[in-house]
Design an enzyme around this catalytic site. Structure first.
Site, PDB file in Angstrom:
ATOM      1  N   SER A 116      -9.678   0.359   7.691  1.00 48.46           N
ATOM      2  CA  SER A 116      -9.125   0.387   6.330  1.00 48.46           C
ATOM      3  C   SER A 116      -8.670  -0.952   5.783  1.00 48.46           C
ATOM      4  O   SER A 116      -8.352  -1.056   4.599  1.00 48.46           O
ATOM      5  CB  SER A 116      -7.959   1.381   6.262  1.00 48.46           C
ATOM      6  OG  SER A 116      -8.430   2.685   6.482  1.00 48.46           O
TER       7      SER A 116
ATOM      8  N   SER B  62      -9.243   2.431   3.555  1.00 47.08           N
ATOM      9  CA  SER B  62      -8.336   3.106   2.640  1.00 47.08           C
ATOM     10  C   SER B  62      -7.520   2.140   1.785  1.00 47.08           C
ATOM     11  O   SER B  62      -6.862   2.568   0.836  1.00 47.08           O
ATOM     12  CB  SER B  62      -7.407   4.029   3.433  1.00 47.08           C
ATOM     13  OG  SER B  62      -6.566   3.304   4.295  1.00 47.08           O
TER      14      SER B  62
ATOM     15  N   LYS C 236       0.846  -1.205   0.000  1.00 47.12           N
ATOM     16  CA  LYS C 236       0.000   0.000   0.000  1.00 47.12           C
ATOM     17  C   LYS C 236       0.878   1.250   0.000  1.00 47.12           C
ATOM     18  O   LYS C 236       1.893   1.316   0.708  1.00 47.12           O
ATOM     19  CB  LYS C 236      -0.912  -0.043   1.221  1.00 47.12           C
ATOM     20  CG  LYS C 236      -1.952   1.060   1.304  1.00 47.12           C
ATOM     21  CD  LYS C 236      -2.844   0.804   2.507  1.00 47.12           C
ATOM     22  CE  LYS C 236      -3.812   1.939   2.773  1.00 47.12           C
ATOM     23  NZ  LYS C 236      -4.643   1.672   3.974  1.00 47.12           N
TER      24      LYS C 236
END
Length: 475
Positions: free
Chosen positions: A179, A155, A80
């Site tokens: 997230s 996220s 990520k």
């Protein structure tokens, strides 16, 4: 419905990470074959998903060709883009961050590599991870492979889209308010938020008065999550926590599970999500577990405290970004959500000490709640309603409306971030249109083994939906 996936007859096939690593160990395929197949799949679906921030293909293929060790050696993945990978910029989903390569891997990236995983690049997230949908004020959004008109969550929305579409079987995610679990729910995946401190911490979050962020992975099977956790634990033993070890199946132990259906907001859980949670409760009962309805172990003050803390993080980024993010941080380039959250905090900054006390107290409240109701685990929705269409949570929406929508949607997940307790989202429901619905299980600190054993049992009793069933891959 516009579904997008890349499952096909290549080196990856329909293998999960554990099966793929075993095939590489046996010599059925090579790690280079696996990496190249993932690269080819990404090229196929990425124009439809916008889930990849930067490719690191050449370096990944070189890494795959060399000697690899670890439980998941040779399995391709993505990191990520809020976590440093040496040689790649960490842009945090924001134009405010410079395109400057990181000098070294973040601690979690090192832990990821120790498992033998091969990063192919960086996956997308909304700016600094503030939102529950991977959308931007000027860039194209990341789309849900199950239906590209819908959000992939956030996220860790890019990671979820890449795993759900079959590009890779496992990808890095992290969770500061849901997230990992929110995109798992949106994209039909397993998303475990471990206990605070279980995995290598986020460098910035570990310095906060309440560390709400935890690293982890998104997968399509419970065993992939279990094997990654075992590999990570072999690399770094979590201080102060009982070891998890390798969890390989359900336990014979029957549990007392608390059922929570509605959040602290004044909007009830939607019908499809409520039905999925109730069906899971019935399934648990049929399997011999004792399910009892209980209230949430929090009140309205928790929502206020968490949202104020969330706004404080945005304020710190907006006004001290050169110190906490990067010396070349450009505060004039942040998106509307970051600026509005920062302004919201500034209007009542004096409440921060009370907020911190409330978040710290939530851990004791949850422990007392579990003891009072004699609970081993709790069952709830992952999010309060099914994944929204793109635009519903766009940072370009008027802020009061968008903020209210975020709070109502991500209404169940933040409590575990404040308390540090583990929780997992499992894809145990479907909407009438076939979109996945996530159901959340949570337990007390250090009880990942319990959650994984229960997850194995539920996966076996109600196999998770597969995007590739009945839908041809893109070519």
């Amino acid at each position: 419905m516009r579904q997008v996936h890349a499952f096909g007859d290549d080196a990856l096939g329909e293998l999960d990470a554990v099966a793929l690593a075993a095939a590489i160990r046996r010599g059925d395929i090579s790690a280079v074959d696996a990496a190249q197949a993932a690269v080819d799949r990404a090229a196929c679906v990425e124009p439809h998903l916008d889930a990849i921030v930067v490719d690191d293909v050449e370096r990944a293929l070189r890494l795959a060709a060399g000697p690899l060790t670890g439980r998941l050696a040779g399995v391709p993945t993505y990191v990520k883009d809020n976590t440093d990978v040496a040689g790649l910029a960490t842009r945090q989903g924001s134009r405010a961050m410079p395109d400057v390569p990181a000098a070294a891997d973040a601690p979690f990236t090192t832990q990821l590599r120790a498992a033998g995983l091969v990063p192919l690049g960086k996956s997308s997230l909304p700016e600094f991870g503030w939102s529950a949908s991977t959308e931007f004020d000027e860039w194209d959004p990341t789309r849900n492979p199950w239906d590209t008109a819908f959000s992939s969550g956030a996220s860790s929305g890019g990671a979820a889209a890449l795993v759900a579409s079959g590009v890779v079987p496992i990808a890095h995610a992290n969770d500061g308010g849901g997230s990992i679990r929110i995109p798992a729910a949106a994209c039909g995946l397993v998303g475990l938020k471990p206990t605070r401190g279980r995995l290598a911490p986020d460098v910035h979050a570990a310095q906060l008065p309440v560390d709400v962020v935890c690293n982890g992975v998104l997968t399509r099977t419970v065993r992939d999550t279990a094997h990654f956790l075992a590999a990570a634990e072999a690399h770094r033993t979590a201080p102060g926590l009982p070891p998890v070890g390798l969890v390989e199946g359900p336990s014979a132990r029957r549990l007392r599970v608390g059922l929570v259906l509605d959040s602290l907001t004044d909007t009830p859980t939607d019908a499809d999500t409520r039905a999925a949670v109730l069906a899971t409760a019935e399934l648990l009962t049929s399997l011999g577990h004792d399910v009892v309805e209980v209230p949430l172990p929090a009140d309205d003050t928790f929502v206020d405290a968490f949202t104020h803390y969330w706004a404080m993080l945005a304020f710190s980024t907006q006004h001290f970004g050169r110190r906490v993010m990067h010396p070349q941080f450009d505060k004039t380039a942040t998106d509307p959500l970051t600026r509005f959250l920062a302004a919201r905090f500034a209007r009542s900054f004096w409440r921060l000490p009370r907020t911190i006390r409330a978040l710290r107290r939530s851990e004791h409240v949850v422990r007392a709640h579990f003891a009072e109701h004699r609970l081993d685990a709790a069952l709830s929705p992952t999010v309060a309603h099914t994944t929204p269409r793109l635009g519903h949570l766009s940072p370009n929406q008027p802020f009061p409306e968008m903020f209210d929508r975020l709070v109502r949607y991500a209404a169940f997940t933040p409590l575990n971030n404040a308390t540090g307790t583990p929780a997992v989202s499992l894809p145990l429901g479907r909407t009438g249109d076939g979109l996945p619905i996530g159901v959340q299980l949570q337990a007390l600190h250090g009880q990942e083994r319990l959650l994984l054993e229960l997850s194995y049992e539920l996966e076996a009793a109600r196999p998770f939906p597969r995007i590739q069933d009945g839908v041809a891959p893109l070519s």
